[in-house]
Design a protein around this motif. Sequence first.
Motif, PDB file in Angstrom:
ATOM      1  N   ARG A  50     -13.336   1.846 -20.874  1.00 10.65           N
ATOM      2  CA  ARG A  50     -13.229   2.900 -20.050  1.00 10.65           C
ATOM      3  C   ARG A  50     -11.693   2.924 -19.703  1.00 10.65           C
ATOM      4  N   ARG A  51     -10.983   1.862 -19.319  1.00 16.53           N
ATOM      5  CA  ARG A  51      -9.538   2.017 -19.178  1.00 16.53           C
ATOM      6  C   ARG A  51      -8.862   2.524 -20.191  1.00 16.53           C
ATOM      7  N   ASN A  80      -9.923   4.284 -22.992  1.00 12.02           N
ATOM      8  CA  ASN A  80     -10.358   5.694 -23.222  1.00 12.02           C
ATOM      9  C   ASN A  80      -9.644   6.779 -22.238  1.00 12.02           C
ATOM     10  N   SER A  81      -9.336   6.158 -20.793  1.00 13.27           N
ATOM     11  CA  SER A  81      -8.842   7.099 -19.846  1.00 13.27           C
ATOM     12  C   SER A  81      -7.253   7.135 -20.216  1.00 13.27           C
ATOM     13  N   LEU A 120      -5.218  10.432 -21.075  1.00 15.09           N
ATOM     14  CA  LEU A 120      -4.073  10.949 -20.099  1.00 15.09           C
ATOM     15  C   LEU A 120      -2.920  10.946 -20.947  1.00 15.09           C
ATOM     16  N   THR A 142     -17.407  12.172 -23.775  1.00 19.39           N
ATOM     17  CA  THR A 142     -16.411  11.042 -22.889  1.00 19.39           C
ATOM     18  C   THR A 142     -15.363  11.625 -22.511  1.00 19.39           C
ATOM     19  N   VAL A 154     -14.033  11.538 -18.611  1.00 18.95           N
ATOM     20  CA  VAL A 154     -12.691  10.945 -18.273  1.00 18.95           C
ATOM     21  C   VAL A 154     -11.914  12.174 -17.424  1.00 18.95           C
ATOM     22  N   PHE A 181     -10.161  12.487 -13.584  1.00 15.36           N
ATOM     23  CA  PHE A 181      -8.705  12.427 -13.262  1.00 15.36           C
ATOM     24  C   PHE A 181      -8.569  13.696 -12.500  1.00 15.36           C
TER      25      PHE A 181
END
Length: 389
Positions: free
Chosen positions: A11-12, A14-15, A19, A43, A47, A51
């Motif tokens: 997840r981190r 992908n985030s 970004l 997904t 995300v 944000f």
Amino acid sequence: MRRGGDPSRLRRLNSADVLTALYTQGPRTLTEISAETGLSRPTVEDVVEAFVRDRIVRELPPEPGSTGRPARRFRFAADGGFVAGIDIGVHKVLVVLADLEGEVRRVRRTTVEPGSGRAERLTAARETLAGCLDESGIPPGRLRAIGVGTPGVVQDGVVTLCTVLPGWSGLDLAGALTTAPADPAGAVPPVDGTGLPVIVENDANLATIAEHWRGAARDVRDAVCVLAGNRVAAGVIIGGRLHRGHRGGAGELGLLPVLRWEGAPDRLLAACPGSGDLAAVFAAARSGDARASAAVAGFTDDLATGTAALLLAVDPAAVVVGGGLSRAGDLIAEGLRDRLAALCPPPPEVRVSTLGDEAVATGAVHIALERATAGLFPDGLPIGSLPTR
């Protein structure tokens, strides 16, 4: 798109991919982000929504003239925080205030006397920063990090050695800028009660970072920047990264008297008594004054010896002439090319800084951005495609 067995780590990552796409490419639709990252649209949507809740990303209003149901567009919230870059030099304190995309919001400079002591110079730095924030209308509490450039060897925020600023050697500069002085109103305020991160770096190193980020060395991965002003120093980029050395002293060739960098600007002035300042010497040389031209040639000889030593060790693609004398860079660069061709053939390309005397503060903005966004980009600030407007 990245894959891995740890769901939280995935997840981190992908985030960070999402970004980075928004940070480097500007406003994007969910479909565009999906295509650029290789992540599925659901997904990406999850995300982005997270944000938006955290105010890191902002949804944009539909574009004028849109018909039907327009695609939702998002952008990185550059004004979600700000950073400051401070150049503390012999004659000036320069502050550049920028948002989280590096867009400059305000610049302010203060003149200081070369003989000013530690307390006076620190006060000038605090007051210049406070004035810059006041002029911009940005509350101090919205600062997320400060980068500071200073002459001398720097290690862990401490100036371990400085030969040009009185009382500067041994100064914990990061601590001094965040500790309340005798007048508490002059202290740099904390952010969110945690204390404002202050990152200190050698000025030549910061000028080199700036030239690689937004200046004359943007297109190369190996470069040397020679910072020439009231002193001469250099910074080195290898493989796209700053080379600091074991104790932070890489590029400080001016400490070797045999290379004649120490005192070179003073000798240039001494060769033209009555000229007033270095700018006047270069102006006279451009107008054909024989004495000024000879003085500039001598200065270029001094510059070439140390530069050649560094080039033979590093073998960069380009040399950038920057600092306060970059306004006369064309005069210096022309002679430097000829001398380097004789000392280390074939020489790299010699370029003149496009950032002038704001290079150090611009590099300080960059290291402040790195700190301010450290939790958002696990692989570091995406310098190669950072917005350059």
